[in-house]
Design a protein around this motif. Structure first.
Motif, PDB file in Angstrom:
ATOM      1  N   PHE A   8       0.818  -1.210   0.000  1.00 12.10           N
ATOM      2  CA  PHE A   8       0.000   0.000   0.000  1.00 12.10           C
ATOM      3  C   PHE A   8       0.856   1.266   0.000  1.00 12.10           C
ATOM      4  N   ASP A   9       2.133   1.153   0.380  1.00 13.63           N
ATOM      5  CA  ASP A   9       3.018   2.323   0.344  1.00 13.63           C
ATOM      6  C   ASP A   9       3.936   2.334  -0.875  1.00 13.63           C
ATOM      7  N   HIS A  10       3.708   1.462  -1.839  1.00  7.96           N
ATOM      8  CA  HIS A  10       4.450   1.471  -3.104  1.00  7.96           C
ATOM      9  C   HIS A  10       4.211   2.826  -3.783  1.00  7.96           C
ATOM     10  N   PRO A  11       5.212   3.396  -4.446  1.00 11.42           N
ATOM     11  CA  PRO A  11       5.036   4.726  -5.071  1.00 11.42           C
ATOM     12  C   PRO A  11       3.827   4.822  -6.004  1.00 11.42           C
ATOM     13  N   ASP A  12       3.559   3.782  -6.784  1.00 12.71           N
ATOM     14  CA  ASP A  12       2.393   3.832  -7.671  1.00 12.71           C
ATOM     15  C   ASP A  12       1.091   3.784  -6.878  1.00 12.71           C
ATOM     16  N   ALA A  13       1.077   3.035  -5.781  1.00  9.49           N
ATOM     17  CA  ALA A  13      -0.111   2.982  -4.927  1.00  9.49           C
ATOM     18  C   ALA A  13      -0.361   4.344  -4.285  1.00  9.49           C
ATOM     19  N   VAL A  14       0.699   4.982  -3.839  1.00  9.96           N
ATOM     20  CA  VAL A  14       0.574   6.317  -3.235  1.00  9.96           C
ATOM     21  C   VAL A  14       0.049   7.308  -4.268  1.00  9.96           C
ATOM     22  N   LYS A  15       0.584   7.256  -5.474  1.00 12.47           N
ATOM     23  CA  LYS A  15       0.152   8.167  -6.549  1.00 12.47           C
ATOM     24  C   LYS A  15      -1.335   7.992  -6.848  1.00 12.47           C
ATOM     25  N   LEU A  16      -1.760   6.739  -7.034  1.00 14.16           N
ATOM     26  CA  LEU A  16      -3.163   6.497  -7.354  1.00 14.16           C
ATOM     27  C   LEU A  16      -4.070   6.809  -6.168  1.00 14.16           C
ATOM     28  N   ASN A  17      -3.598   6.552  -4.948  1.00 15.93           N
ATOM     29  CA  ASN A  17      -4.386   6.911  -3.772  1.00 15.93           C
ATOM     30  C   ASN A  17      -4.583   8.425  -3.694  1.00 15.93           C
ATOM     31  N   ASP A  18      -3.535   9.184  -4.000  1.00 10.15           N
ATOM     32  CA  ASP A  18      -3.662  10.644  -4.020  1.00 10.15           C
ATOM     33  C   ASP A  18      -4.694  11.088  -5.057  1.00 10.15           C
ATOM     34  N   GLU A  19      -4.697  10.417  -6.223  1.00 10.87           N
ATOM     35  CA  GLU A  19      -5.657  10.764  -7.276  1.00 10.87           C
ATOM     36  C   GLU A  19      -7.093  10.466  -6.848  1.00 10.87           C
ATOM     37  N   VAL A  20      -7.313   9.292  -6.252  1.00  9.11           N
ATOM     38  CA  VAL A  20      -8.674   8.958  -5.845  1.00  9.11           C
ATOM     39  C   VAL A  20      -9.129   9.867  -4.703  1.00  9.11           C
ATOM     40  N   GLN A  21      -8.233  10.229  -3.821  1.00  4.32           N
ATOM     41  CA  GLN A  21      -8.594  11.145  -2.735  1.00  4.32           C
ATOM     42  C   GLN A  21      -9.003  12.509  -3.305  1.00  4.32           C
ATOM     43  N   ALA A  22      -8.290  12.978  -4.311  1.00  4.49           N
ATOM     44  CA  ALA A  22      -8.637  14.252  -4.952  1.00  4.49           C
ATOM     45  C   ALA A  22     -10.017  14.154  -5.607  1.00  4.49           C
ATOM     46  N   GLU A  23     -10.317  13.006  -6.211  1.00  6.95           N
ATOM     47  CA  GLU A  23     -11.635  12.835  -6.825  1.00  6.95           C
ATOM     48  C   GLU A  23     -12.730  12.803  -5.760  1.00  6.95           C
ATOM     49  N   TYR A  24     -12.479  12.125  -4.646  1.00  6.32           N
ATOM     50  CA  TYR A  24     -13.454  12.133  -3.550  1.00  6.32           C
ATOM     51  C   TYR A  24     -13.708  13.567  -3.074  1.00  6.32           C
ATOM     52  N   HIS A  25     -12.650  14.359  -2.987  1.00  7.26           N
ATOM     53  CA  HIS A  25     -12.810  15.744  -2.538  1.00  7.26           C
ATOM     54  C   HIS A  25     -13.697  16.526  -3.511  1.00  7.26           C
ATOM     55  N   VAL A  26     -13.492  16.339  -4.799  1.00  4.90           N
ATOM     56  CA  VAL A  26     -14.318  17.027  -5.790  1.00  4.90           C
ATOM     57  C   VAL A  26     -15.776  16.604  -5.643  1.00  4.90           C
ATOM     58  N   ARG A  27     -16.007  15.321  -5.460  1.00  5.04           N
ATOM     59  CA  ARG A  27     -17.389  14.821  -5.388  1.00  5.04           C
ATOM     60  C   ARG A  27     -18.084  15.161  -4.067  1.00  5.04           C
ATOM     61  N   TYR A  28     -17.329  15.127  -2.959  1.00  6.14           N
ATOM     62  CA  TYR A  28     -17.957  15.290  -1.642  1.00  6.14           C
ATOM     63  C   TYR A  28     -17.549  16.567  -0.915  1.00  6.14           C
TER      64      TYR A  28
END
Length: 158
Positions: A8-28
């Protein structure tokens, strides 16, 4: 699509987690999902974290599951909780989420979990459509957002 198990702390996992968190922020409008998660949540045999890569080794989709047993947040013994399902915007509509979901279900089933559960929200109709068309049914609310009006919880026997 090449699906790989990563931390879960792999660089690609962190990158995609940041992206999904940003999308959640836009939606909610709330800064993203505040559910507490730890790298150890997704370490086999208690869970797994997967990333799907394209032929150029670009990460396109992600998802994980973690063990949950009967607890004060409404989980039941044998639950596998689905977390951080996400497909990058430019790769949507290709069936990647459905393939990722199937891989996560199979992994949880192999690990001996009896039910896959997930929490999403009413501002994610695409997610709700994916889950309901994949056999998930509404269930008793659980988890960090169980008291939020916009929370939607689903379960599927594995």
């Amino acid at each position: 699509m090449n699906i790989r198990t990563v931390s879960f702390d792999h660089p690609d996992a962190v990158k995609l987690n940041d992206e999904v968190q940003a999308e959640y922020h836009v939606r909610y409008g709330d800064g993203g999902d505040a559910t507490p998660l730890d790298v150890s949540d997704f370490q086999p045999p208690n869970g797994v974290y997967l990333i799907a890569y394209d032929e150029s080794d670009r990460p396109l989709a992600t998802g994980g599951w973690r063990t949950q047993d009967k607890n004060a947040e409404g989980n039941e013994d044998g639950d596998a909780e689905l977390k951080r399902m996400y497909v990058v915007a430019e790769a949507r509509g290709r069936g990647l989420a459905r393939r990722m979901l199937a891989a996560l279900e199979e992994d949880a089933r192999t690990a001996g979990r009896g039910r896959m559960v997930l929490e999403t929200g009413d501002e994610q109709p695409e997610a709700i459509g994916l889950y309901t068309s994949s056999g998930y049914e509404p269930c008793t609310k659980f988890g960090h957002y169980r008291f939020h009006e916009s929370s939607r919880c689903y379960a599927k026997a594995l």
